[in-house]
Design a protein around this motif. Structure first.
Motif, PDB file in Angstrom:
ATOM      1  N   TRP A 133      14.739  -1.269 -27.615  1.00 42.34           N
ATOM      2  CA  TRP A 133      15.219  -2.291 -28.464  1.00 42.34           C
ATOM      3  C   TRP A 133      16.160  -1.997 -29.487  1.00 42.34           C
ATOM      4  CZ3 TRP A 133      14.879  -6.723 -26.518  1.00 42.34           C
ATOM      5  CH2 TRP A 133      15.148  -8.004 -27.228  1.00 42.34           C
ATOM      6  N   SER A 134      16.412  -0.470 -29.543  1.00 42.45           N
ATOM      7  CA  SER A 134      17.594  -0.100 -30.592  1.00 42.45           C
ATOM      8  C   SER A 134      18.828  -0.731 -30.168  1.00 42.45           C
ATOM      9  CB  SER A 134      17.421   1.290 -30.630  1.00 42.45           C
ATOM     10  OG  SER A 134      16.249   2.132 -31.017  1.00 42.45           O
ATOM     11  N   ASN A 135      19.241  -0.914 -28.855  1.00 41.68           N
ATOM     12  CA  ASN A 135      20.412  -1.565 -28.613  1.00 41.68           C
ATOM     13  C   ASN A 135      20.611  -2.945 -29.247  1.00 41.68           C
ATOM     14  OD1 ASN A 135      18.583  -2.915 -27.101  1.00 41.68           O
ATOM     15  ND2 ASN A 135      19.425  -2.480 -25.119  1.00 41.68           N
ATOM     16  N   PHE A 136      19.589  -3.695 -29.475  1.00 45.91           N
ATOM     17  CA  PHE A 136      19.758  -4.803 -30.168  1.00 45.91           C
ATOM     18  C   PHE A 136      19.834  -4.574 -31.581  1.00 45.91           C
ATOM     19  CE2 PHE A 136      17.808  -8.482 -32.589  1.00 45.91           C
ATOM     20  CZ  PHE A 136      18.573  -9.403 -32.446  1.00 45.91           C
ATOM     21  N   ALA A 137      19.349  -3.646 -32.094  1.00 40.29           N
ATOM     22  CA  ALA A 137      19.609  -3.431 -33.638  1.00 40.29           C
ATOM     23  C   ALA A 137      20.838  -2.855 -33.878  1.00 40.29           C
ATOM     24  CB  ALA A 137      18.325  -2.359 -34.159  1.00 40.29           C
ATOM     25  N   MET A 138      21.331  -2.146 -33.042  1.00 42.64           N
ATOM     26  CA  MET A 138      22.857  -1.529 -33.244  1.00 42.64           C
ATOM     27  C   MET A 138      23.614  -2.604 -33.051  1.00 42.64           C
ATOM     28  SD  MET A 138      25.606  -1.015 -31.214  1.00 42.64           S
ATOM     29  CE  MET A 138      25.111  -1.398 -29.286  1.00 42.64           C
ATOM     30  N   PHE A 139      23.571  -3.626 -32.242  1.00 41.44           N
ATOM     31  CA  PHE A 139      24.357  -4.733 -32.179  1.00 41.44           C
ATOM     32  C   PHE A 139      24.554  -5.599 -33.522  1.00 41.44           C
ATOM     33  CE2 PHE A 139      25.355  -9.413 -31.313  1.00 41.44           C
ATOM     34  CZ  PHE A 139      26.359  -9.199 -30.799  1.00 41.44           C
ATOM     35  N   MET A 140      23.035  -5.709 -34.185  1.00 43.53           N
ATOM     36  CA  MET A 140      23.088  -6.293 -35.325  1.00 43.53           C
ATOM     37  C   MET A 140      23.589  -5.606 -36.356  1.00 43.53           C
ATOM     38  SD  MET A 140      21.300  -9.374 -34.949  1.00 43.53           S
ATOM     39  CE  MET A 140      20.394  -9.750 -36.225  1.00 43.53           C
ATOM     40  N   TYR A 141      23.172  -4.403 -36.550  1.00 37.84           N
ATOM     41  CA  TYR A 141      23.944  -3.410 -37.474  1.00 37.84           C
ATOM     42  C   TYR A 141      25.463  -3.416 -37.627  1.00 37.84           C
ATOM     43  CZ  TYR A 141      19.185  -1.621 -39.415  1.00 37.84           C
ATOM     44  OH  TYR A 141      18.222  -1.414 -40.035  1.00 37.84           O
ATOM     45  N   ARG A 142      25.917  -3.452 -36.299  1.00 34.84           N
ATOM     46  CA  ARG A 142      27.333  -3.177 -36.295  1.00 34.84           C
ATOM     47  C   ARG A 142      28.213  -4.435 -36.727  1.00 34.84           C
ATOM     48  NH1 ARG A 142      31.692  -4.357 -32.814  1.00 34.84           N
ATOM     49  NH2 ARG A 142      33.298  -2.445 -32.521  1.00 34.84           N
ATOM     50  N   GLY A 143      27.692  -5.412 -36.538  1.00 34.12           N
ATOM     51  CA  GLY A 143      28.192  -6.737 -37.223  1.00 34.12           C
ATOM     52  C   GLY A 143      28.088  -6.838 -38.602  1.00 34.12           C
ATOM     53  N   PHE A 144      27.128  -6.153 -39.309  1.00 29.52           N
ATOM     54  CA  PHE A 144      26.864  -6.022 -40.588  1.00 29.52           C
ATOM     55  C   PHE A 144      27.529  -5.123 -41.121  1.00 29.52           C
ATOM     56  CE2 PHE A 144      24.395  -5.950 -44.628  1.00 29.52           C
ATOM     57  CZ  PHE A 144      24.009  -7.213 -44.889  1.00 29.52           C
ATOM     58  N   ILE A 182      15.559  -7.457 -38.911  1.00 27.10           N
ATOM     59  CA  ILE A 182      15.476  -6.621 -37.753  1.00 27.10           C
ATOM     60  C   ILE A 182      13.976  -6.331 -37.749  1.00 27.10           C
ATOM     61  CG2 ILE A 182      16.055  -4.563 -36.468  1.00 27.10           C
ATOM     62  CD1 ILE A 182      18.817  -4.693 -37.304  1.00 27.10           C
ATOM     63  N   MET A 183      13.411  -5.583 -38.899  1.00 27.31           N
ATOM     64  CA  MET A 183      12.287  -5.507 -38.908  1.00 27.31           C
ATOM     65  C   MET A 183      11.059  -6.470 -38.551  1.00 27.31           C
ATOM     66  SD  MET A 183      10.327  -3.325 -42.012  1.00 27.31           S
ATOM     67  CE  MET A 183      10.326  -4.919 -43.250  1.00 27.31           C
ATOM     68  N   ILE A 184      11.478  -7.751 -39.248  1.00 30.97           N
ATOM     69  CA  ILE A 184      10.643  -8.783 -38.932  1.00 30.97           C
ATOM     70  C   ILE A 184      10.651  -9.423 -37.473  1.00 30.97           C
ATOM     71  CG2 ILE A 184      10.287 -11.376 -39.602  1.00 30.97           C
ATOM     72  CD1 ILE A 184      11.288 -10.806 -42.432  1.00 30.97           C
ATOM     73  N   PHE A 185      11.641  -9.317 -37.167  1.00 30.28           N
ATOM     74  CA  PHE A 185      11.965  -9.905 -35.693  1.00 30.28           C
ATOM     75  C   PHE A 185      11.122  -9.104 -34.809  1.00 30.28           C
ATOM     76  CE2 PHE A 185      16.182 -12.128 -36.296  1.00 30.28           C
ATOM     77  CZ  PHE A 185      15.242 -13.224 -36.952  1.00 30.28           C
ATOM     78  N   ASP A 186      11.405  -7.660 -34.922  1.00 26.38           N
ATOM     79  CA  ASP A 186      10.730  -6.485 -34.071  1.00 26.38           C
ATOM     80  C   ASP A 186       9.334  -6.460 -34.160  1.00 26.38           C
ATOM     81  OD1 ASP A 186      13.246  -5.813 -32.700  1.00 26.38           O
ATOM     82  OD2 ASP A 186      13.738  -4.169 -34.185  1.00 26.38           O
ATOM     83  N   VAL A 187       8.804  -6.570 -35.603  1.00 29.36           N
ATOM     84  CA  VAL A 187       7.391  -6.408 -35.623  1.00 29.36           C
ATOM     85  C   VAL A 187       6.864  -7.616 -34.942  1.00 29.36           C
ATOM     86  CG1 VAL A 187       5.584  -6.755 -37.474  1.00 29.36           C
ATOM     87  CG2 VAL A 187       7.508  -4.836 -37.938  1.00 29.36           C
TER      88      VAL A 187
END
Length: 260
Positions: A133-144, A182-187
Motif C-alpha cells: 500500500w506504499s504506492n498510495f502513500a507515495m501518491f498522497m505524499y507527492r501531492g503534499f 495516511i496512518m489513520i487510513f492505513d491503520v
C-alpha cells in the motif's frame, strides 16, 4: 449531512443494541432498545476467542505495516518530486498502475508468490502484502510535497546537510499532517481487513481480531449474537484510535516549519 449520518449509523446501532439482547428478543424486535442488559453474549464472545493472542498479532501486523508504508511511501515521493526526470516519471506511473489494479484480481498469483517465498501462513507475509500500500502513500505524499518550500532544503544543504539528513530532519517533520492522515487510513484498513488474514493465514494461533468474528459461523447455523458481540469488541480499539487521532488530520504545514 445529518440525514446521511443517521443512515450510516443505523447498522452500527443495530449491531450494538442486539448484543445486549437474548436471541429471542433480538429476533422479535431487532431495532428496539433492550429491556434489560443481557451481557451473556459478551461473556460467550470472550470465552470463545483468544483475545490476547489475536490482539497481539493484529497490533504487530498493523504497526509494522504502517511503519513500512510511511517510510517507503515518503522516501519514494520525495525522490520522485525533487528529482523530476523521465525515470522518476516512469516510476510514478508504474506505481499508479499497481495501485489501480484490483486486489481481488491477483489473489491467486499473490498466494503462489507467498508460497514460493515460504511466507504463506506467516504474519510477516501479511506485513509484506500490506506494505504494498506504499504506492498510495507515495501518491498522497507527492501531492503534499509539491507545496513544501524548497528553500528550507537549500538552506540545509548550504549548512552541509546530506540528502538523507535533509529529508528526515527538515522535510519529514513538515509532512506530519499528511503522515497522520495516511496512518489513520492505513491503520483502520489493516485492522479491519478480513480478506488477507482469511486467505493467507491458516493457523488459528496467527489469526487477527477480525478473524475471531468468523468463529461464529457454523456448518448449519450461525451464532449471530456471539458474532455481533465479537464485532463490537474488535471495533472498540479502532474507534478509540480514530477519536484520538482525527483532530490531527487537518493541520497547517507552516506550524510544523515554525516549530522545527
Amino acid at each position: 449531512m445529518l440525514c446521511v449520518c443517521v443512515l450510516f449509523m443505523i447498522p452500527f446501532y443495530y449491531l450494538v443494541v442486539n448484543t445486549f439482547k437474548t436471541a429471542q428478543e433480538a429476533t422479535k424486535a431487532p431495532m428496539a432498545l433492550p429491556r434489560t442488559l443481557f451481557l451473556e453474549n459478551y461473556q460467550r464472545a470472550f470465552e470463545g476467542m483468544n483475545f490476547l493472542n489475536s490482539l497481539t498479532n493484529t497490533v504487530i501486523i498493523t504497526v509494522c505495516s504502517v511503519t513500512l508504508i510511511i517510510i517507503f511511501g515518503s522516501m519514494a515521493a520525495y525522490a520522485i518530486e525533487r528529482r523530476q526526470n523521465r525515470v522518476t516519471k516512469a516510476c510514478f506511473y508504474y506505481f499508479l498502475i499497481g495501485f489501480m489494479i484490483p486486489v481481488q484480481s491477483i489473489i491467486i498469483p499473490l498466494f503462489l508468490v507467498l508460497q514460493t517465498l515460504h511466507l504463506q501462513n506467516s504474519i510477516w507475509g501479511l506485513i509484506v502484502l500490506y506494505t504494498s500500500w506504499s504506492n498510495f502513500a507515495m501518491f498522497m505524499y507527492r501531492g503534499f510535497l509539491s507545496g513544501v518550500p524548497v528553500d528550507l532544503e537549500d538552506a540545509a544543504r548550504i549548512d552541509g546537510g546530506s540528502v538523507w539528513k535533509t529529508f528526515w530532519l527538515i522535510v519529514f517533520p513538515l509532512l506530519k499532517p499528511i503522515t497522520v492522515t495516511i496512518m489513520i487510513f492505513d491503520v483502520m484498513w489493516i485492522w479491519n481487513d478480513f480478506l488477507y488474514p482469511f486467505l493467507f493465514l491458516s493457523s488459528s494461533k496467527k489469526g487477527t481480531l477480525v478473524m475471531e468474528v468468523y468463529k461464529g459461523v457454523g456448518e448449519f447455523t450461525n451464532d449471530w449474537a456471539r458474532m455481533m458481540a465479537t464485532m463490537v469488541i474488535v471495533l472498540i480499539p479502532i474507534v478509540i484510535f480514530y477519536i484520538a487521532m482525527q483532530k490531527h488530520i487537518i493541520a497547517g504545514i507552516t506550524s510544523g516549519a515554525v516549530k522545527g
